[in-house]
Design an enzyme around this catalytic site. Structure first.
Site, PDB file in Angstrom:
ATOM      1  N   ARG A 114     -23.448  -4.191   1.847  1.00 28.76           N
ATOM      2  CA  ARG A 114     -24.366  -3.331   1.103  1.00 28.76           C
ATOM      3  C   ARG A 114     -25.794  -3.784   1.408  1.00 28.76           C
ATOM      4  O   ARG A 114     -25.985  -4.831   2.022  1.00 28.76           O
ATOM      5  CB  ARG A 114     -24.074  -3.404  -0.401  1.00 28.76           C
ATOM      6  CG  ARG A 114     -23.835  -4.845  -0.841  1.00 28.76           C
ATOM      7  CD  ARG A 114     -24.346  -5.231  -2.160  1.00 28.76           C
ATOM      8  NE  ARG A 114     -25.738  -5.005  -2.341  1.00 28.76           N
ATOM      9  CZ  ARG A 114     -26.714  -5.837  -1.934  1.00 28.76           C
ATOM     10  NH1 ARG A 114     -26.463  -6.965  -1.295  1.00 28.76           N
ATOM     11  NH2 ARG A 114     -27.974  -5.557  -2.177  1.00 28.76           N
ATOM     12  N   ALA A 165     -29.687  -1.875   2.442  1.00 28.58           N
ATOM     13  CA  ALA A 165     -30.038  -0.937   3.510  1.00 28.58           C
ATOM     14  C   ALA A 165     -29.957  -1.528   4.930  1.00 28.58           C
ATOM     15  O   ALA A 165     -29.292  -0.949   5.796  1.00 28.58           O
ATOM     16  CB  ALA A 165     -31.408  -0.336   3.220  1.00 28.58           C
ATOM     17  N   ARG A 194     -22.283   6.407   2.678  1.00 25.46           N
ATOM     18  CA  ARG A 194     -23.176   6.365   1.499  1.00 25.46           C
ATOM     19  C   ARG A 194     -24.423   7.171   1.880  1.00 25.46           C
ATOM     20  O   ARG A 194     -24.904   7.035   3.008  1.00 25.46           O
ATOM     21  CB  ARG A 194     -23.568   4.924   1.109  1.00 25.46           C
ATOM     22  CG  ARG A 194     -22.398   4.111   0.559  1.00 25.46           C
ATOM     23  CD  ARG A 194     -22.866   2.749   0.049  1.00 25.46           C
ATOM     24  NE  ARG A 194     -23.549   2.829  -1.227  1.00 25.46           N
ATOM     25  CZ  ARG A 194     -24.237   1.815  -1.761  1.00 25.46           C
ATOM     26  NH1 ARG A 194     -24.373   0.676  -1.119  1.00 25.46           N
ATOM     27  NH2 ARG A 194     -24.818   1.959  -2.945  1.00 25.46           N
ATOM     28  N   GLN A 216     -25.984  -6.845  -8.858  1.00 18.18           N
ATOM     29  CA  GLN A 216     -26.319  -7.502  -7.589  1.00 18.18           C
ATOM     30  C   GLN A 216     -27.361  -8.608  -7.788  1.00 18.18           C
ATOM     31  O   GLN A 216     -27.371  -9.588  -7.048  1.00 18.18           O
ATOM     32  CB  GLN A 216     -26.878  -6.474  -6.578  1.00 18.18           C
ATOM     33  CG  GLN A 216     -25.859  -5.480  -6.047  1.00 18.18           C
ATOM     34  CD  GLN A 216     -25.826  -4.200  -6.867  1.00 18.18           C
ATOM     35  OE1 GLN A 216     -26.049  -4.233  -8.078  1.00 18.18           O
ATOM     36  NE2 GLN A 216     -25.523  -3.077  -6.233  1.00 18.18           N
ATOM     37  N   ASP A 265     -34.378   1.386  -0.079  1.00 22.67           N
ATOM     38  CA  ASP A 265     -33.299   2.061   0.659  1.00 22.67           C
ATOM     39  C   ASP A 265     -33.820   3.224   1.489  1.00 22.67           C
ATOM     40  O   ASP A 265     -33.199   3.631   2.467  1.00 22.67           O
ATOM     41  CB  ASP A 265     -32.225   2.548  -0.315  1.00 22.67           C
ATOM     42  CG  ASP A 265     -31.529   1.349  -0.922  1.00 22.67           C
ATOM     43  OD1 ASP A 265     -32.007   0.844  -1.956  1.00 22.67           O
ATOM     44  OD2 ASP A 265     -30.549   0.884  -0.322  1.00 22.67           O
ATOM     45  N   LYS A 295     -32.745   0.451  -5.759  1.00 23.64           N
ATOM     46  CA  LYS A 295     -31.703   0.340  -6.780  1.00 23.64           C
ATOM     47  C   LYS A 295     -32.164   0.862  -8.138  1.00 23.64           C
ATOM     48  O   LYS A 295     -33.297   0.626  -8.547  1.00 23.64           O
ATOM     49  CB  LYS A 295     -31.294  -1.138  -6.870  1.00 23.64           C
ATOM     50  CG  LYS A 295     -30.245  -1.500  -7.880  1.00 23.64           C
ATOM     51  CD  LYS A 295     -28.986  -0.699  -7.775  1.00 23.64           C
ATOM     52  CE  LYS A 295     -28.374  -0.684  -6.400  1.00 23.64           C
ATOM     53  NZ  LYS A 295     -27.281   0.315  -6.260  1.00 23.64           N
TER      54      LYS A 295
HETATM   55  O1  MRU Z   1     -26.171  -0.347  -3.848  1.00 24.53           O
HETATM   56  P1  MRU Z   1     -26.744  -1.446  -3.011  1.00 24.53           P
HETATM   57  O2  MRU Z   1     -26.349  -2.806  -3.468  1.00 24.53           O
HETATM   58  O3  MRU Z   1     -26.474  -1.227  -1.527  1.00 24.53           O
HETATM   59  O4  MRU Z   1     -28.313  -1.319  -3.218  1.00 24.53           O
HETATM   60  C1  MRU Z   1     -29.152  -2.196  -2.530  1.00 24.53           C
HETATM   61  C2  MRU Z   1     -30.574  -2.043  -2.881  1.00 24.53           C
HETATM   62  O5  MRU Z   1     -30.969  -1.174  -3.615  1.00 24.53           O
HETATM   63  C3  MRU Z   1     -31.552  -2.977  -2.190  1.00 24.53           C
HETATM   64  O6  MRU Z   1     -32.614  -3.283  -3.028  1.00 24.53           O
HETATM   65  C4  MRU Z   1     -32.094  -2.275  -0.944  1.00 24.53           C
HETATM   66  O7  MRU Z   1     -31.032  -1.843  -0.116  1.00 24.53           O
HETATM   67  C5  MRU Z   1     -32.991  -3.136  -0.161  1.00 24.53           C
HETATM   68  S1  MRU Z   1     -32.047  -4.337   0.708  1.00 24.53           S
HETATM   69  C6  MRU Z   1     -32.983  -5.274   1.715  1.00 24.53           C
END
Ligand code: MRU
Length: 341
Positions: A46, A48, A84, A189, A230, A240
């Site tokens: 998970r 981005a 996703r 997370q 993302d 997030k």
């Molecule tokens: O649902 P997730 O855990 O994939 O969401 C991740 C996030 O929102 C992170 O903050 C984002 O991807 C930046 S990661 C460097």
């Protein structure tokens, strides 16, 4: 060891299973498109930039599995691309490896060419995170306390991290930081991954629930909020769920709000209102592990991401440098950088 990497002996993507952290640190092998898509949708992998790498490796798996059947290859690639919807990086990783596979000039060479491109992408990810780390470190002073949300660390990338990469960059420059990590409901997370990886690196980190952020920001102890992204459009930063609320609180309490993201996270084609926001399963709110959290009959709303308007953002750290308002001009600069790549 990298968050994800190609295992050439077993022909598959070897990745940290992030659903098990922090209790267990275990790796899992995805050697089919099915298993990779499951890993992406269950958030075993998970974040981005890590999804960008997963997307590229997904093309390798699709080429191996399709065995020269073009229709099957296209269908498998599409499953990876759409696993996703919100992080634009997933589709970017797929596109990049797909182009390399097409250039290879024949099904026999497609997997090999996609793999070489995926490996380049992974090396670039680490390099650009380190570049963001050194640009972003300049925004932080020795002794600062930084608040972060979700996990934008090495676990969300191939290695090093974006938002947490900025903290790592500051630490490597000799600055001592304190970090406040928001839990990040419902999948936690921040609690499970951010505190885990920051403690491993010797950071002074305090965990709070998301609802405590206002009190902590009002206390005046936090010098800056730093988060990942993302997708960044011309008008908003998608990250997030909870990021938007945090940005509003930061604005009210005059705490600078910084986003760290590579250029591959920018999407200058879409406006915020057109970006698909993933809605996740109701079970994530109905259960706390194996314990019931709410009655079955309740209606549930569970978007995984939100959009923070750029007027709430003070700076965006990229591998090319730090962007600031006026955002129209800043986005034009991003457009130029994207064309040069
Ligand atoms: O649902 P997730 O855990 O994939 O969401 C991740 C996030 O929102 C992170 O903050 C984002 O991807 C930046 S990661 C460097």
């Amino acid at each position: 060891m990298r968050t994800l990497q190609w295992d050439s002996r077993r022909n598959g993507v070897d990745l940290v299973d992030q659903t098990l952290l922090p209790s267990e640190s275990k790796r899992t092998l995805c050697s089919t498109v099915d298993s990779l898509v499951e890993a992406i949708q269950m958030l075993r992998v998970r974040g981005a930039p890590a999804l960008e790498a997963a997307g590229a490796y997904g093309v390798v798996l699709a080429a191996l599995e399709a065995q020269g059947d073009g229709g099957r290859f296209d269908a498998l690639v599409e499953r990876v691309r759409t696993a996703r919807p919100t992080a634009v990086n997933l589709a970017r990783g797929v596109e990049r490896a797909l182009e390399a596979a097409r250039r290879a000039g024949g099904p026999g060479k497609a997997a090999e060419a996609a793999l070489a491109e995926a490996e380049r992408l992974c090396d670039e990810d680490v390099a650009r995170n380190r570049a963001m780390g050194s640009h972003g470190a300049r925004l932080l002073k020795d002794g600062d306390t930084v608040m972060t949300h979700c996990n934008a660390g090495r676990l969300a990338t191939v290695d090093y991290g974006t938002a947490l990469g900025v903290l790592r960059g500051a630490k490597e420059a000799g600055k001592h930081l304190k970090v406040v990590a928001c839990e990040t409901r419902p999948l936690n997370q921040g609690a499970r991954l951010t505190t885990y990886e920051l403690l491993e690196d010797g950071f002074d980190v305090t965990l709070i629930t998301d609802s405590m952020a206002g009190v902590v920001l009002r206390s005046g102890r936090v010098a800056r909020v730093v988060v990942g992204a993302d997708r960044i459009t011309r008008d908003a930063v998608f990250n997030k769920i909870g990021t938007y609320g945090l940005a509003c609180l930061a604005k009210v309490h005059k705490v600078p709000f910084t986003v760290a993201a590579p250029l591959t996270t920018f999407d200058l084609e879409l406006r915020a209102r057109d970006v698909p926001v993933e809605e996740r399963n109701r079970s994530e709110l109905l259960w706390l592990g194996s314990k019931k959290n709410a009655p079955d009959e309740v209606r549930v709303f569970n978007p995984a991401f939100d959009a923070t308007p750029l007027k709430l953002v003070n700076s965006i750290v990229t591998e090319k440098g730090v962007l600031q308002a006026p955002w129209g001009k800043a986005m034009a600069r991003v457009g130029k950088w994207l064309k040069q790549r």
